[in-house]
Design a protein around this motif. Structure first.
Motif, PDB file in Angstrom:
ATOM      1  N   ARG A   9       0.797  -1.104  -0.139  1.00 46.79           N
ATOM      2  CA  ARG A   9      -0.031  -0.055   0.255  1.00 46.79           C
ATOM      3  C   ARG A   9       1.002   1.283   0.078  1.00 46.79           C
ATOM      4  NH1 ARG A   9      -5.479   0.253   1.218  1.00 46.79           N
ATOM      5  NH2 ARG A   9      -6.452   2.183   1.627  1.00 46.79           N
ATOM      6  N   SER A  10       2.032   1.359   0.725  1.00 51.84           N
ATOM      7  CA  SER A  10       2.792   2.337   0.750  1.00 51.84           C
ATOM      8  C   SER A  10       3.552   2.595  -0.623  1.00 51.84           C
ATOM      9  CB  SER A  10       4.137   2.040   1.805  1.00 51.84           C
ATOM     10  OG  SER A  10       3.507   1.958   3.165  1.00 51.84           O
ATOM     11  N   LEU A  11       3.873   1.729  -1.149  1.00 56.82           N
ATOM     12  CA  LEU A  11       4.470   1.900  -2.568  1.00 56.82           C
ATOM     13  C   LEU A  11       3.244   2.405  -3.704  1.00 56.82           C
ATOM     14  CD1 LEU A  11       6.865  -1.492  -2.626  1.00 56.82           C
ATOM     15  CD2 LEU A  11       7.627   1.021  -2.565  1.00 56.82           C
ATOM     16  N   VAL A  12       2.306   1.761  -3.435  1.00 59.62           N
ATOM     17  CA  VAL A  12       1.330   2.221  -4.457  1.00 59.62           C
ATOM     18  C   VAL A  12       0.953   3.761  -4.104  1.00 59.62           C
ATOM     19  CG1 VAL A  12      -1.301   2.008  -5.083  1.00 59.62           C
ATOM     20  CG2 VAL A  12       0.288  -0.127  -5.008  1.00 59.62           C
ATOM     21  N   GLU A  13       1.025   4.145  -2.955  1.00 59.73           N
ATOM     22  CA  GLU A  13       0.546   5.595  -2.572  1.00 59.73           C
ATOM     23  C   GLU A  13       1.699   6.421  -2.895  1.00 59.73           C
ATOM     24  OE1 GLU A  13      -1.165   5.213   1.232  1.00 59.73           O
ATOM     25  OE2 GLU A  13      -3.086   4.670   0.491  1.00 59.73           O
ATOM     26  N   GLY A  14       2.933   6.071  -3.131  1.00 58.65           N
ATOM     27  CA  GLY A  14       3.752   6.726  -3.736  1.00 58.65           C
ATOM     28  C   GLY A  14       5.185   7.068  -2.464  1.00 58.65           C
ATOM     29  N   ALA A  15       5.420   5.995  -1.823  1.00 55.84           N
ATOM     30  CA  ALA A  15       6.403   6.210  -1.085  1.00 55.84           C
ATOM     31  C   ALA A  15       7.717   6.300  -1.602  1.00 55.84           C
ATOM     32  CB  ALA A  15       6.647   4.919   0.052  1.00 55.84           C
ATOM     33  N   LYS A  16       8.657   7.394  -1.148  1.00 50.15           N
ATOM     34  CA  LYS A  16       9.756   7.729  -1.915  1.00 50.15           C
ATOM     35  C   LYS A  16      10.877   6.706  -1.134  1.00 50.15           C
ATOM     36  CE  LYS A  16       8.071  10.825  -4.600  1.00 50.15           C
ATOM     37  NZ  LYS A  16       7.776  10.079  -6.072  1.00 50.15           N
ATOM     38  N   GLU A  17      10.797   6.020  -0.124  1.00 49.84           N
ATOM     39  CA  GLU A  17      11.656   5.513   0.596  1.00 49.84           C
ATOM     40  C   GLU A  17      11.000   4.519   1.522  1.00 49.84           C
ATOM     41  OE1 GLU A  17      15.613   7.027   2.327  1.00 49.84           O
ATOM     42  OE2 GLU A  17      14.445   6.584   4.112  1.00 49.84           O
ATOM     43  N   VAL A  18      11.535   3.253   1.450  1.00 50.29           N
ATOM     44  CA  VAL A  18      11.047   2.229   2.390  1.00 50.29           C
ATOM     45  C   VAL A  18      12.133   1.396   3.159  1.00 50.29           C
ATOM     46  CG1 VAL A  18       8.966   1.880   1.000  1.00 50.29           C
ATOM     47  CG2 VAL A  18      10.861   0.458   0.386  1.00 50.29           C
ATOM     48  N   LYS A  19      11.814   0.783   4.026  1.00 52.31           N
ATOM     49  CA  LYS A  19      12.723  -0.023   4.972  1.00 52.31           C
ATOM     50  C   LYS A  19      12.535  -1.407   4.611  1.00 52.31           C
ATOM     51  CE  LYS A  19      14.587   1.593   8.699  1.00 52.31           C
ATOM     52  NZ  LYS A  19      14.815   2.253  10.145  1.00 52.31           N
ATOM     53  N   LEU A  20      13.598  -2.042   4.457  1.00 51.88           N
ATOM     54  CA  LEU A  20      13.589  -3.516   4.157  1.00 51.88           C
ATOM     55  C   LEU A  20      14.668  -4.218   4.930  1.00 51.88           C
ATOM     56  CD1 LEU A  20      12.581  -3.332   0.387  1.00 51.88           C
ATOM     57  CD2 LEU A  20      11.226  -4.554   2.174  1.00 51.88           C
TER      58      LEU A  20
END
Length: 558
Positions: free
Chosen positions: A381-392
């Protein structure tokens, strides 16, 4: 009679509804909550009922948000039966054991982390042993079979068209001198989609429990999404990038295989661009689930069955590769050639997809294509909503890859599809309960129901209980004729004709294979099939006596 909503009442996961009378308590689904840590904490909470008192579970389908707490139910004392379609039963073994493995590994990882800080170890929600205990309680049935659960309850499963084996449940309940009919939609599929048949429309119900996943939205045409998928793929591989597709292991993955198969076979003009571009199914569960699909062709739509009968397997093609072990999966991220990677989980909350995102999100040459619902609180959901950075895996990853959300691939009916299905009822139900949707979706769909049909549905907004009125007592014969209407009789005649045609094609193909050069293994397989057909035909022949062979036309026998 009462119905208690115990899950999928505040979102789209944790489907679980209890129906109780003076003498019986049954569950419709027993699913797992998904969508971030806070939502998943609900899984460990006590059930709002005594598991030992539940007589049986009617399972709509094998997605984890509908079946994922069955092992926990068994762990807490449930010893009844789990009724589902035969195809769902096949998938259930794959899904529950995989889920149990994840819970065990998560608990093991958390316990090691706790040990370093002096905290006690944690127990998994359930184990593989618990999953195996639940699987022993499964009783598979076929679509359209009328099954007696007890002295006052009967059910029929109808095809929901959502995933392989998914079911709409018709439930008749006798109470004193009255009978009520409850219809549980489960998750409804999309009309005219490949592989699966369309959702069955039900004509009568006193009470309807209905999903609303896409109650506020319309999907793009599936053909549009397929074209977009192909164009994104071509554009990405031409610039030397990878196409990463987070996909649910059951249902969406098989449809993607089907679509890529059709594309590779039917569009020779792109052969030069794609001849060395492989499609990798990087999910052990998706690989196993695809094998289950291949073994359940009896529930496929006519187009797919025709492909199979012509000798073409729509779930296999030259460029399709399956990876099972970790080493093969890791190699996909060191191989620099453009490729398509389809991997679970569909919402990016677990599994190998998170490793592929770590290695691909930062590179602008790559594309990530979402093809299914992304629940609130998930990485997807975060990626679809346009997150510029994520933690993996504790590392911050920049999102430079192109992100696409192709909703036309969704396995859930959209608002129009839900309305069309509801319009199949020939008389107004006494009540319609809306579940399995986020608040905005449920309320938007409720408003649309009022606008189109003039019904006043109940929007379920939390665990709650309702008392249901009951109707006139129906005889067993009346219930049977309610379950089998004129359309079913016509379908039966068509099925008999189809079986005759398909058996003839099978026998002709088999005869040709035996007369040609054939491997010993294939010859043995053909022999085994012929023995099974012979046994089935003999059993059928012996069960139909001369007295049973009524020559009265089916339409007049009712």
């Amino acid at each position: 009679m009462k119905i208690q909503f115990c899950g999928a009442s505040m979102g789209v996961t944790g489907s679980c509804h209890m129906l109780s009378t003076d003498n019986h308590k049954i569950l419709l689904d027993c699913g797992q909550f998904q969508g971030g840590k806070e939502m998943e904490k609900l899984n460990a909470e006590p059930f709002p009922f005594d598991a030992e008192e539940i007589e049986c579970v009617l399972l709509s389908h094998a997605h984890i948000d509908h079946c994922g707490r069955l092992p926990l139910l068994a762990k807490r004392g449930f010893k009844g039966s789990i009724y589902c379609t035969d195809a769902t039963a096949d998938l259930l073994e794959v899904m529950l054991k995989d889920s149990a493995y994840i819970h065990e590994k998560d608990a093991e990882w958390q316990s090691r982390r706790n040990a370093r800080t002096g905290k006690p170890p944690v127990e998994p929600l359930y184990t593989i042993k618990d999953a195996e205990a639940a699987l022993k309680l499964v009783k598979p049935v076929l679509y359209d079979q009328l099954i007696e659960l007890n002295d006052s309850m009967r059910i029929v499963f109808n095809d929901a068209g959502h995933i392989l084996g998914s079911a709409i449940t018709e439930l008749w309940v006798d109470e004193g001198e009255t009978t009520s009919k409850i219809v549980f939609s489960g998750d409804l599929g999309v009309m005219d989609r490949p592989i699966l048949r369309n959702p069955v429309k039900i004509k009568k119900a006193d009470y309807v429990i209905m999903e609303t996943t896409y109650g506020s939205r319309l999907h793009p045409q599936n053909a549009t999404s397929i074209d977009q998928l192909i164009q994104i793929t071509l554009k990405t591989v031409k610039r030397g990038g990878n196409v990463i597709i987070p996909s649910f292991a059951v249902g969406r993955t098989q449809e993607l295989i089907y679509q890529f198969n059709m594309f590779y076979e039917q569009h020779k003009e792109y052969q030069k661009d794609l001849e060395n571009v492989n499609v990798y199914i990087d999910s052990p569960m998706a690989t196993t689930a695809t094998e289950v699909f291949k073994k359940n062709a009896q529930v496929f739509d006519e187009e797919t069955r025709n492909y199979i009968l012509s000798g073409d397997n729509p779930l296999d093609f030259k460029n399709l590769k399956f990876t099972r072990n970790t080493a093969d999966s890791q190699m996909l991220n060191t191989d620099k050639t453009p490729k398509i990677i389809i991997s679970a989980s569909g919402m990016c909350e677990a599994g190998r997809i998170r490793h592929h995102l770590k290695h691909n999100l930062w590179d602008a040459r790559n594309s990530v294509i979402f093809v299914g619902y992304q629940a609130e609180g998930t990485l997807g959901r975060s990626l679809v909503e346009g997150a510029k950075e994520v933690k993996l895996f504790g590392e911050a990853i920049s999102v430079n890859a192109e992100i696409y959300n192709l909703e036309g691939f969704s396995g859930h009916a959209d608002q129009k599809g839900l309305l069309d299905w509801l319009g199949g009822f020939q008389a107004k139900p006494k009540q319609i309960f809306l579940v399995h949707g986020e608040a905005e979706s449920k309320h938007a769909f409720a408003e649309k129901i009022r606008e189109v049909y003039g019904y006043e549905p109940v929007v379920i907004e939390g665990n709650s209980e309702f008392e249901l009125e009951t109707g006139t007592l129906l005889s067993k014969e009346e219930i049977i004729w309610d379950a089998i209407d004129e359309d079913d009789l016509n379908n039966l005649k068509e099925k008999i004709a189809d079986v005759e045609k398909n058996l003839q094609n099978l026998l002709e193909n088999t005869k040709g294979a035996v007369n040609s050069t054939i491997s010993p293994e294939k010859l043995q397989n053909i022999n085994n099939i012929m023995l099974e057909l012979e046994k089935a035909s003999l059993n059928l022949g012996s069960s139909i006596t001369a007295e049973d062979r009524d020559t009265t036309p089916l339409s007049e026998q009712k």
